[in-house]
Design an enzyme around this catalytic site. Structure first.
Site, PDB file in Angstrom:
ATOM      1  N   PRO A   1       0.825  -1.219   0.000  1.00 26.40           N
ATOM      2  CA  PRO A   1       0.000   0.000   0.000  1.00 26.40           C
ATOM      3  C   PRO A   1       0.851   1.258   0.000  1.00 26.40           C
ATOM      4  CG  PRO A   1      -0.270  -1.231   2.070  1.00 26.40           C
ATOM      5  CD  PRO A   1       0.644  -2.030   1.192  1.00 26.40           C
ATOM      6  N   GLU A   2       0.475   2.217  -0.814  1.00 25.96           N
ATOM      7  CA  GLU A   2       1.146   3.522  -0.813  1.00 25.96           C
ATOM      8  C   GLU A   2       0.254   4.536  -0.103  1.00 25.96           C
ATOM      9  OE1 GLU A   2       3.529   5.092  -3.750  1.00 25.96           O
ATOM     10  OE2 GLU A   2       3.961   3.219  -4.780  1.00 25.96           O
ATOM     11  N   LYS A  56       3.016   6.838   5.885  1.00 27.34           N
ATOM     12  CA  LYS A  56       2.168   5.671   5.659  1.00 27.34           C
ATOM     13  C   LYS A  56       1.718   5.032   6.981  1.00 27.34           C
ATOM     14  CE  LYS A  56       4.664   3.553   2.337  1.00 27.34           C
ATOM     15  NZ  LYS A  56       4.823   2.560   1.261  1.00 27.34           N
TER      16      LYS A  56
END
Ligand SMILES: [Zn+2]
Length: 295
Positions: A2-3, A58
């Protein structure tokens, strides 16, 4: 992996279920993920109120009462699933599969909330990370103290970017991936932003600054492009969130059409360009760009 837009989407998806709720009970099914889970986590979380959620780089930040913050990083395969009594009943009827939330064998943490929602953290590869920190320790904590500016915040200005780039003998791709400069920008969206800004990923970072370290027009274009690709992806995540949550409770993993990323040998999407997207390796990571319209 996931970014930033996926993490933002997960955080926004969790917010209606979690913000304002009290944690009734936490089931912890193993001692560690990537690292050991916080000491006595279920006891420390039980009874606590969740005030709000936010994101830094993040990391998902779940702000609790008594100035503590539950920090979650999804690693490679981490995912949160929200279920409600209604969706559980539908699942029992066979209307839903659990596939969306992953194999239940990898449900490592289950948080039961006072509003009857259940939030489950599932992580097949266990590169995720969860910690419980005091809010006042965060600015000096090793995870956060060296992070650069948030790309969507007002802190990212052409002057800042140019000043940081001016003395750097690295290429623009590496510069943008440097978490000490901009926090949370990853491989996919760096390629996409450079395409939008029409800048070649291999050009030197200092080329966006003039001799005095002031921004050239490329620095301004780059910031605009970074914000556009991220906000487009967050918007796409939001729309997939609406579709997915109603259907399955899953959040945060969505397919977004990319302009250059993973499109090697395909035609450039810029109108009338006629170029062909090229894949190169910078560091150890793939970069995709159009040699004709990115200079
Ligand atoms: Zn092109």
């Amino acid at each position: 992996m996931p970014e930033l837009p996926e993490v933002e989407t997960v955080m926004r998806g969790l917010t209606p279920a979690m913000a304002g709720a009290r944690i009734l009970r936490v089931e912890q099914r193993r001692a560690d993920l990537r690292f050991a889970l916080p000491h006595r986590m279920p006891e420390r979380l039980a009874g606590r109120c969740i005030e709000r959620l936010s994101r830094r780089a993040k990391y998902i930040l779940i702000h609790l009462d008594q100035d503590e913050v539950l920090v979650a990083h999804l690693g490679m395969t981490g995912r949160f699933t929200v279920s409600t009594p209604v969706s559980d009943a539908m699942a029992a009827d066979g209307a839903l599969t659990r596939a969306a939330g992953g194999d239940p064998a990898h449900d490592h943490i289950v948080i039961h909330l006072s509003n009857q929602h259940t939030v489950t953290y599932n992580d097949a590869r266990r590169f995720g990370y969860i910690d419980l920190l005091r809010a006042d320790q965060m600015p000096t904590h090793k995870l956060f103290r060296d992070l650069g500016v948030e790309p969507m915040s007002d802190d990212l200005t052409p002057a800042y970017l140019a000043q940081r780039a001016a003395s750097r003998r690295v290429d623009l791709k590496a510069f943008l991936m440097d978490q000490h400069v901009i926090a949370g920008l990853g491989n996919i969206y760096v390629s996409e932003a450079l395409f939008r800004a029409r800048l070649k990923p291999t050009r030197m970072a200092h080329s966006i600054a003039d001799q005095r370290g002031c921004p050239r027009p490329q620095a301004v274009a780059l910031i605009t492009a970074v914000r556009e690709v991220l906000s487009d992806a967050i918007a796409a995540g939001g729309s997939s969130l609406r579709d997915y949550v109603q259907a399955s409770g899953e959040m945060g993993y969505f397919q977004k059409a990319h302009a250059v990323y993973d499109r090697a040998k395909e035609p450039c999407l810029r109108e009338a360009c006629g170029g062909t997207v090229r894949r190169i390796v910078q560091g150890t990571r793939s970069t995709f760009y159009c040699p004709r319209c990115q200079r």
